[in-house]
Structure formats: structure tokens, C-alpha cells
Design a protein around this motif. Sequence first.
Motif, mmCIF file in Angstrom:
data_model
loop_
_atom_site.group_PDB
_atom_site.id
_atom_site.type_symbol
_atom_site.label_atom_id
_atom_site.label_comp_id
_atom_site.label_asym_id
_atom_site.label_seq_id
_atom_site.Cartn_x
_atom_site.Cartn_y
_atom_site.Cartn_z
ATOM 1 N N GLY A 219 0.791 -1.225 0.000
ATOM 2 C CA GLY A 219 0.000 0.000 0.000
ATOM 3 C C GLY A 219 0.821 1.272 0.000
ATOM 4 N N GLY A 220 0.094 2.389 0.163
ATOM 5 C CA GLY A 220 0.732 3.692 0.151
ATOM 6 C C GLY A 220 1.152 4.145 -1.226
ATOM 7 N N VAL A 221 0.653 3.470 -2.276
ATOM 8 C CA VAL A 221 1.031 3.815 -3.647
ATOM 9 C C VAL A 221 -0.231 3.963 -4.490
ATOM 10 C CG1 VAL A 221 3.256 2.660 -3.485
ATOM 11 C CG2 VAL A 221 1.271 1.386 -4.322
ATOM 12 N N HIS A 222 -0.115 4.749 -5.550
ATOM 13 C CA HIS A 222 -1.215 4.905 -6.495
ATOM 14 C C HIS A 222 -1.336 3.676 -7.376
ATOM 15 C CE1 HIS A 222 -0.790 9.551 -6.324
ATOM 16 N NE2 HIS A 222 -1.743 9.144 -5.509
ATOM 17 N N GLY A 223 -2.568 3.254 -7.634
ATOM 18 C CA GLY A 223 -2.791 2.335 -8.725
ATOM 19 C C GLY A 223 -2.628 3.078 -10.038
ATOM 20 N N LYS A 224 -2.780 2.362 -11.146
ATOM 21 C CA LYS A 224 -2.545 2.978 -12.453
ATOM 22 C C LYS A 224 -3.486 4.143 -12.724
ATOM 23 C CE LYS A 224 -3.011 -0.933 -14.606
ATOM 24 N NZ LYS A 224 -3.108 -1.929 -15.708
ATOM 25 N N ILE A 225 -4.758 3.976 -12.410
ATOM 26 C CA ILE A 225 -5.717 5.030 -12.730
ATOM 27 C C ILE A 225 -5.473 6.280 -11.884
ATOM 28 C CG2 ILE A 225 -7.422 3.951 -11.197
ATOM 29 C CD1 ILE A 225 -8.083 6.206 -14.287
ATOM 30 N N LEU A 226 -5.129 6.108 -10.613
ATOM 31 C CA LEU A 226 -4.866 7.292 -9.785
ATOM 32 C C LEU A 226 -3.610 8.018 -10.228
ATOM 33 C CD1 LEU A 226 -5.791 6.393 -6.098
ATOM 34 C CD2 LEU A 226 -7.149 7.560 -7.849
ATOM 35 N N GLU A 227 -2.583 7.276 -10.607
ATOM 36 C CA GLU A 227 -1.359 7.918 -11.075
ATOM 37 C C GLU A 227 -1.621 8.681 -12.373
ATOM 38 O OE1 GLU A 227 2.763 8.979 -10.976
ATOM 39 O OE2 GLU A 227 1.229 8.433 -9.498
ATOM 40 N N TYR A 228 -2.405 8.088 -13.256
ATOM 41 C CA TYR A 228 -2.744 8.769 -14.506
ATOM 42 C C TYR A 228 -3.518 10.055 -14.227
ATOM 43 C CZ TYR A 228 -4.708 9.598 -19.142
ATOM 44 O OH TYR A 228 -5.071 10.178 -20.334
ATOM 45 N N ILE A 229 -4.532 9.965 -13.358
ATOM 46 C CA ILE A 229 -5.337 11.153 -13.040
ATOM 47 C C ILE A 229 -4.472 12.221 -12.380
ATOM 48 C CG2 ILE A 229 -7.206 12.015 -11.580
ATOM 49 C CD1 ILE A 229 -8.624 9.320 -12.040
ATOM 50 N N ARG A 230 -3.572 11.810 -11.496
ATOM 51 C CA ARG A 230 -2.690 12.779 -10.820
ATOM 52 C C ARG A 230 -1.878 13.578 -11.832
ATOM 53 N NH1 ARG A 230 2.522 13.427 -9.006
ATOM 54 N NH2 ARG A 230 3.215 11.518 -10.045
ATOM 55 N N LEU A 231 -1.389 12.899 -12.850
ATOM 56 C CA LEU A 231 -0.527 13.554 -13.827
ATOM 57 C C LEU A 231 -1.303 14.307 -14.902
ATOM 58 C CD1 LEU A 231 2.149 10.755 -14.361
ATOM 59 C CD2 LEU A 231 2.426 12.881 -13.071
ATOM 60 N N GLU A 232 -2.463 13.762 -15.305
ATOM 61 C CA GLU A 232 -3.148 14.275 -16.486
ATOM 62 C C GLU A 232 -4.378 15.130 -16.185
ATOM 63 O OE1 GLU A 232 -1.898 13.902 -19.453
ATOM 64 O OE2 GLU A 232 -0.255 12.595 -18.800
#
Length: 253
Positions: A219-232
Amino acid sequence: RTNICDMYKFFSGSTKSMSKQPLSSLPLHQLKRNCHTQFEVEAKFLITPQTESEIVAKLSPTFIGEKHLVDEYFDTDTFELTSNDIWFRRRNKKWQCKLPPSLMFSSETETEKGDTVDQYLELVEKEDIATFLKSRFMNTSSSSLLELLEETKISPVAVISSNRRTFSLPPFTIDLDFMTNIHYGIGEVEVLVSEVEQIPAAKSQVEEFIQSRLGYKVGGVHGKILEYIRLENPRHYNQLSECGIIAKKLGLE
């Protein structure tokens, strides 16, 4: 505990607002009747290009295969689904909708503070997904999923491309994903269960497996969709943060 943007909270500007009916009114019996439901219990950890060789050396899991994934995530223009921890997507042209079990069941299934293991009910049939969405939106007369999407103005909000290599060490499935449209790697260990009462034991299994047998932090990490949303899409990410979804997914709430 502060409840995260529950289904009674609405955002202005939506063409079709989410229904104010009680959560327990979801016609779950219709979904179970068709036997298309299962619960995913999963946890994520960051990976590097060396992670696969490390896992194979430690545990010798069975290699299942490799695939390219294209995930299109759908939501309203005010992010009413994701803000309620509902993840509706089309993966390689197949529809899927992941719902937190607490939408349909007692508070026993809710994520506790510091919980790093996700639990979701996954709908994989278009009819079941349409049944759920129709129960969440008011004044919807659509008879099919595609008609419902058009009427409620649900449309793509993210497209994620990744390469996945999958291993099996029963009862665990290990997925190692590297995104191709942004530089990010995430591992996931998953157990599938058929009854909500099996979720707590499966959560403990998954967490213990990652920490003790794989040797990775859970835990404590973004899944793929959250990381994408964070950046984009910072506006989308900020709304998820305000609703408590980011803290929940990171095990911080």
C-alpha cells in the motif's frame, strides 16, 4: 470515521444526478441470480524491471501469460462515479464495473483506517452494470448500457495503456504492470472470493503474502488510474482527494 463522499452527496452541473435512494435499495438479488458477481481482494506495491526476477527466484510461481491492456475509464463530467469509489471501465473492449462492497452490505465490509488492501465487487456483464447504474441515476429510461451512457452523459475520462505479466501461486494471482503511456510500474496480488463474509480473511492473506513472502511494502502507492489522473487531470485528482478517495486508496483515511 468520516464517510467518503457517500451516495447522498451530489455535485452541481450534472445532467443526470445520482439517485438519493438508500444504498440498500440496489437490486443485488438480480445480480446474484445471474451469478455474474465476485469480490476482488487486492493490494498493490511498486515494482521495478527487476521485480519479476526477484519474485521468480523467491517463490517460483507459475507464469500464466503476458497481455497488453487498454483501459478506458468512464464517468460523468463531475466525476460522480469515481468520487464514490466506483470504477467503471472498458478493458480491451470488455465492460467492467468495480464497486466497494459497503455500497450493498453492512459496515463490516468498510475499509478501516490504515487499511492497505482493496475490496471490490466486480460486475462483468453489461446487463448487471446497466442494472446498477440505473439504480444510481434518476429518471433514466434507457434499456441498454450504451443508451444509458448516452442519456446520463457518462463518457471516457482516462485511457490507460499497459503491459501485464501474470503469475499464479494459488490462491494468489500476481500481476506485474508497466504503463506504456506514462512511466510507472505497479504490482498487484489478488484473491477472488464468492461471499462477502470471506473478505476479512482474504485481506489478511493478501497482506501477509506480500510482506512476508514477497518482501515488499504493502500500500501507500497509487494504482494505475490514480497515477494517470494525478498527472493528467489535476481537477479530477483534487476532487477525489476532497472526497477522501485518495486517502482511502492509500490506506491513510
